[in-house]
Design an enzyme around this catalytic site. Structure first.
Site, PDB file in Angstrom:
ATOM      1  N   GLN A 256      40.888  38.192  67.674  1.00 52.62           N
ATOM      2  CA  GLN A 256      41.836  38.263  68.777  1.00 52.62           C
ATOM      3  C   GLN A 256      42.843  37.129  68.695  1.00 52.62           C
ATOM      4  O   GLN A 256      44.045  37.324  68.857  1.00 52.62           O
ATOM      5  CB  GLN A 256      41.087  38.201  70.114  1.00 52.62           C
ATOM      6  CG  GLN A 256      41.891  38.685  71.277  1.00 52.62           C
ATOM      7  CD  GLN A 256      42.353  40.108  71.056  1.00 52.62           C
ATOM      8  OE1 GLN A 256      41.637  40.917  70.471  1.00 52.62           O
ATOM      9  NE2 GLN A 256      43.560  40.407  71.466  1.00 52.62           N
ATOM     10  N   HIS A 259      46.244  37.143  66.755  1.00 52.78           N
ATOM     11  CA  HIS A 259      47.417  37.936  67.172  1.00 52.78           C
ATOM     12  C   HIS A 259      48.607  37.052  67.512  1.00 52.78           C
ATOM     13  O   HIS A 259      49.697  37.244  67.010  1.00 52.78           O
ATOM     14  CB  HIS A 259      47.085  38.833  68.367  1.00 52.78           C
ATOM     15  CG  HIS A 259      46.563  40.162  67.973  1.00 52.78           C
ATOM     16  ND1 HIS A 259      47.286  41.062  67.244  1.00 52.78           N
ATOM     17  CD2 HIS A 259      45.357  40.758  68.194  1.00 52.78           C
ATOM     18  CE1 HIS A 259      46.570  42.150  67.040  1.00 52.78           C
ATOM     19  NE2 HIS A 259      45.398  41.998  67.599  1.00 52.78           N
ATOM     20  N   GLU A 324      41.181  43.155  78.481  1.00 57.70           N
ATOM     21  CA  GLU A 324      41.672  44.293  77.698  1.00 57.70           C
ATOM     22  C   GLU A 324      40.533  44.844  76.818  1.00 57.70           C
ATOM     23  O   GLU A 324      40.252  46.026  76.836  1.00 57.70           O
ATOM     24  CB  GLU A 324      42.834  43.800  76.830  1.00 57.70           C
ATOM     25  CG  GLU A 324      43.497  44.871  76.007  1.00 57.70           C
ATOM     26  CD  GLU A 324      44.506  44.273  75.018  1.00 57.70           C
ATOM     27  OE1 GLU A 324      44.530  43.040  74.835  1.00 57.70           O
ATOM     28  OE2 GLU A 324      45.259  45.060  74.411  1.00 57.70           O
ATOM     29  N   HIS A 325      39.904  43.949  76.056  1.00 57.45           N
ATOM     30  CA  HIS A 325      38.762  44.321  75.209  1.00 57.45           C
ATOM     31  C   HIS A 325      37.519  43.593  75.701  1.00 57.45           C
ATOM     32  O   HIS A 325      37.568  42.385  75.934  1.00 57.45           O
ATOM     33  CB  HIS A 325      38.993  43.902  73.755  1.00 57.45           C
ATOM     34  CG  HIS A 325      40.278  44.374  73.165  1.00 57.45           C
ATOM     35  ND1 HIS A 325      41.412  43.588  73.139  1.00 57.45           N
ATOM     36  CD2 HIS A 325      40.611  45.550  72.566  1.00 57.45           C
ATOM     37  CE1 HIS A 325      42.388  44.264  72.547  1.00 57.45           C
ATOM     38  NE2 HIS A 325      41.944  45.459  72.202  1.00 57.45           N
ATOM     39  N   ASP A 358      40.507  49.087  66.889  1.00 51.12           N
ATOM     40  CA  ASP A 358      41.931  48.840  66.638  1.00 51.12           C
ATOM     41  C   ASP A 358      42.506  49.833  65.638  1.00 51.12           C
ATOM     42  O   ASP A 358      43.679  50.214  65.727  1.00 51.12           O
ATOM     43  CB  ASP A 358      42.136  47.424  66.080  1.00 51.12           C
ATOM     44  CG  ASP A 358      41.919  46.346  67.128  1.00 51.12           C
ATOM     45  OD1 ASP A 358      42.000  46.672  68.324  1.00 51.12           O
ATOM     46  OD2 ASP A 358      41.666  45.191  66.740  1.00 51.12           O
ATOM     47  N   HIS A 417      61.888  70.662 110.858  1.00 54.18           N
ATOM     48  CA  HIS A 417      60.656  71.054 110.161  1.00 54.18           C
ATOM     49  C   HIS A 417      59.935  72.133 110.983  1.00 54.18           C
ATOM     50  O   HIS A 417      59.418  73.100 110.432  1.00 54.18           O
ATOM     51  CB  HIS A 417      59.715  69.849 109.985  1.00 54.18           C
ATOM     52  CG  HIS A 417      60.084  68.947 108.842  1.00 54.18           C
ATOM     53  ND1 HIS A 417      61.281  68.287 108.771  1.00 54.18           N
ATOM     54  CD2 HIS A 417      59.395  68.591 107.714  1.00 54.18           C
ATOM     55  CE1 HIS A 417      61.314  67.559 107.665  1.00 54.18           C
ATOM     56  NE2 HIS A 417      60.187  67.738 107.001  1.00 54.18           N
TER      57      HIS A 417
END
Lengths: 425, 425
Positions: A256, A259, A324-325, A358, A417
């Site tokens: 991770q 990145h 996220e993960h 991934d 209406h």
């Protein structure tokens, strides 16, 4: 390498939860607004202008030709094509289950009502160039749209200096089934997809990652078209018990961290001893890998370790962070899955490293970041479909129930209406 | 009263498609930013401050008590409660069909992967006060969240001058099943839901209509929490054949126009004669109703009539406009439904006026406006759920397929991604 914090120390924990998104420089917003405006007004001319300015190349026809596709395919080795096809098969298998149908309810007096689920008509996929040109993202963005049966899938991607596109990007677009590819990138490409030009048709939704200009452009056209999300920096939370292999844990935290320097890697474990062993493994493995400096900065910025008293508490911590993960490197991981409330994607057991997901496992890797897993979902077939409801009432039904509707409308002070019912009964 | 335009006249038609959203005054944005910041920092104190300033009332405890609920119920007549309950039953019947389950795929070598569909944990419903206090919207916002099984549904609504809440709003909240109601409105209420205060807990999603300050606040907190949509002015498109009753057509166009002067009513018909008859009916009926001036201005601003050569062409026109509400006042309306690609909700046949759906039919009345039916859906059970994926791979599976994942990661220059596989096999 990881900062140790105590779950009981609310102030320190609050820091982990802090928003990692740095606010966008207003100068960037102004630049992007200007680009979008110029694209809206001058269309294709604006695209040529910015491609020449930012990509340093003049392109006569931005539509990628069959010849260019053929050439790209010839530049990519068969082994990689075959890996793309295997990945595609797994991604299709997983996503096909997401295809939903509408429904209809039929009642007395010829009353019926229902919901239709319809594909979007035209979708634009943004694919970055340069070092962030990821064939895996092309598969993840395009395959769900294909399964949703979107009429037309358009890809935009910045040209290289010589006017060509990275052949691996073109090959993955071909495998995924993109309909048309245009050689244009940056905020100008997002503007073209949102407003349309003589060459690029207006789309209903724009998806895909990009640099800060692309992200800002997506934010600014949102509402005019739909967008997937404004993705923040990536993050992983690993829950590990005492039997987890420290070498695996360290490797996953690093996968991770590589990145970018804003990525966040968090270890939550029930074992003090594991923490020490993971630290040793990090020191060792980080020197053997290529993106060492990025990983070191990432750990220094947003690398944390938290010791929990039980796996249940570890999951409680994870639910607050909403990663996220999430990796569950624990014994009998599936037993704990029902406790997980907030996570984009969960990787179960000692052998399911995030990189399987991934690239290859079949689940989507476009996931909610920065705590938004509390309310957002992974990209999927739903992301490329919309719903539309319908209703039929007969004269008989209206005669029976009309008085109630009239009373309701009058209660809200909406006389016309009520009138629409009144004229019919 | 309606401006006649020709579908063939592309310039005139483009005007119909024009964005009706007026841009927000930057002064309003600045004011809202200031309010949000103060709520973030001073929490409950900021809420008291703004309630006193904007609503002109000091409230000790903003949580609505059981006593206040009981009092409200005693102020609302039984007939209206019973209508609310009938409407609720229809709305539940329609929305329960939207509840989705996850799925799991099991493969060889102990590989399995799946999707879970999970309710949001806490949701905030904004309900305006004053003349826009609509019990129907309470039902439409709350019932899908209840069906989604959201843990806690919180409502915020501005107090009246005497510190009380409109009893019809409280009664509809009770019927719908709201968990807690707080007497606070405006941008400050949106801030409280997004950031949390000592009294009001932070939510995952904010839904519900409001004035321009509320809408701007929702836009500004979006990302921090999810929101339903930024609703534009309401709109209807009526497709009518020669057999449509001009009195019904006129009544339905007016039922939209009475909402506000920015509302849009468009008639698309295959009959020139019907146009004349509808105009006559409009002139007549508009004088008999209470909101005449609003309707006249609305027609003058955004009232159009377009003559189409066939019903198919009329639907093509409608698909380009992507209306929030579409009425198909034609013979055999259901035959044409598959041709409708872009519409929030479709009302079929001569007797299904939009007001049935607004109050009672069961479909949701929170719908995409301003052409966004191209990509957005009606509010529904999905709006209160999110998805989370999971994946399990065994050592055996990784040994078989690991080399492919390593190659893929290396292709993308992500060495640590490859390493996470390598250390395991």
């Amino acid at each position: 390498m990881l900062k140790k914090i105590n779950y009981g120390d609310k102030e320190a924990f609050a820091k982990v939860l802090e928003d990692r998104n740095v606010s966008v420089d207003p100068k960037i917003t102004m630049t992007v607004l200007e680009i979008l405006q110029k694209v809206k007004e001058e269309k294709d001319d604006a695209l040529s202008f910015y491609t020449s300015k930012f990509d340093g190349v003049v392109i006569e026809d931005i539509l990628v030709t069959q010849e260019e596709m053929d050439k790209a395919m010839s530049l990519v080795d068969d082994e990689f094509i075959s890996i793309l096809e295997d990945a595609k098969r797994n991604i299709e298998l997983y996503h096909k289950k997401q295809l939903k149908e509408g429904y209809e309810i039929v009642e007395a007096d010829d009353v019926y009502l229902g919901q239709r689920v319809l594909p979007l008509q035209r979708v634009g996929i943004y694919v970055p160039g340069g070092s962030a040109a990821y064939p895996s993202t092309v598969l993840m963005d395009v395959i769900p749209a294909k399964i949703a049966n979107v009429d037309e899938i358009i890809m935009v991607t910045p040209p290289q200096k010589d006017g060509s596109v990275n052949p691996f990007i073109l090959a993955s677009a071909k495998v995924a089934g993109v309909d048309k590819i245009y050689k244009v990138g940056g905020a100008q490409a997002i503007g073209a997809l949102a407003y349309g030009t003589q060459t690029i048709p207006k789309v209903d939704k724009v998806v895909g990652p990009g640099n800060v200009y692309v992200a800002e452009a997506k934010k600014l056209v949102y509402g005019q078209v739909d967008i997937d999300m404004i993705a923040g920096p990536s993050e992983i939370l690993v829950i590990a018990d005492k039997d987890a292999n420290p070498s695996f844990v360290a490797a996953d935290l690093m996968s991770q961290a590589e990145h970018d320097t804003m990525a966040s890697s968090i270890l939550v474990t029930t074992s003090e001893q594991l923490v020490e062993e993971v630290e040793k493994e990090l020191e060792k493995q980080i020197q053997e890998l290529s993106r060492t400096s990025i990983m070191e900065q990432s750990f220094a910025n947003y690398g944390y370790v938290i010791v929990a008293s039980t796996i249940e508490e570890a999951i409680e911590i994870s639910n607050e962070i909403a990663p996220e993960h999430l990796e569950l490197m624990v014994k009998n991981p599936k037993d704990y899955l029902p406790l997980v409330r907030n996570a984009g994607s969960v990787f179960l057991g000692y052998y399911t490293c995030e990189s399987i997901g991934d690239y290859f496992g079949g689940t989507n890797h476009v996931l909610p970041t920065n705590g938004t897993a509390r309310f957002y979902s992974p990209l999927g077939v739903d992301s490329f479909m919309k719903k539309s409801s319908y209703l039929h009432w007969s004269k008989e039904a209206l005669q029976k129930e009309g008085a109630k509707i009239i009373r309701f409308a009058k209660q809200e002070g909406l006389d016309a209406h009520a009138n629409a019912v009144r004229v019919r009964i």
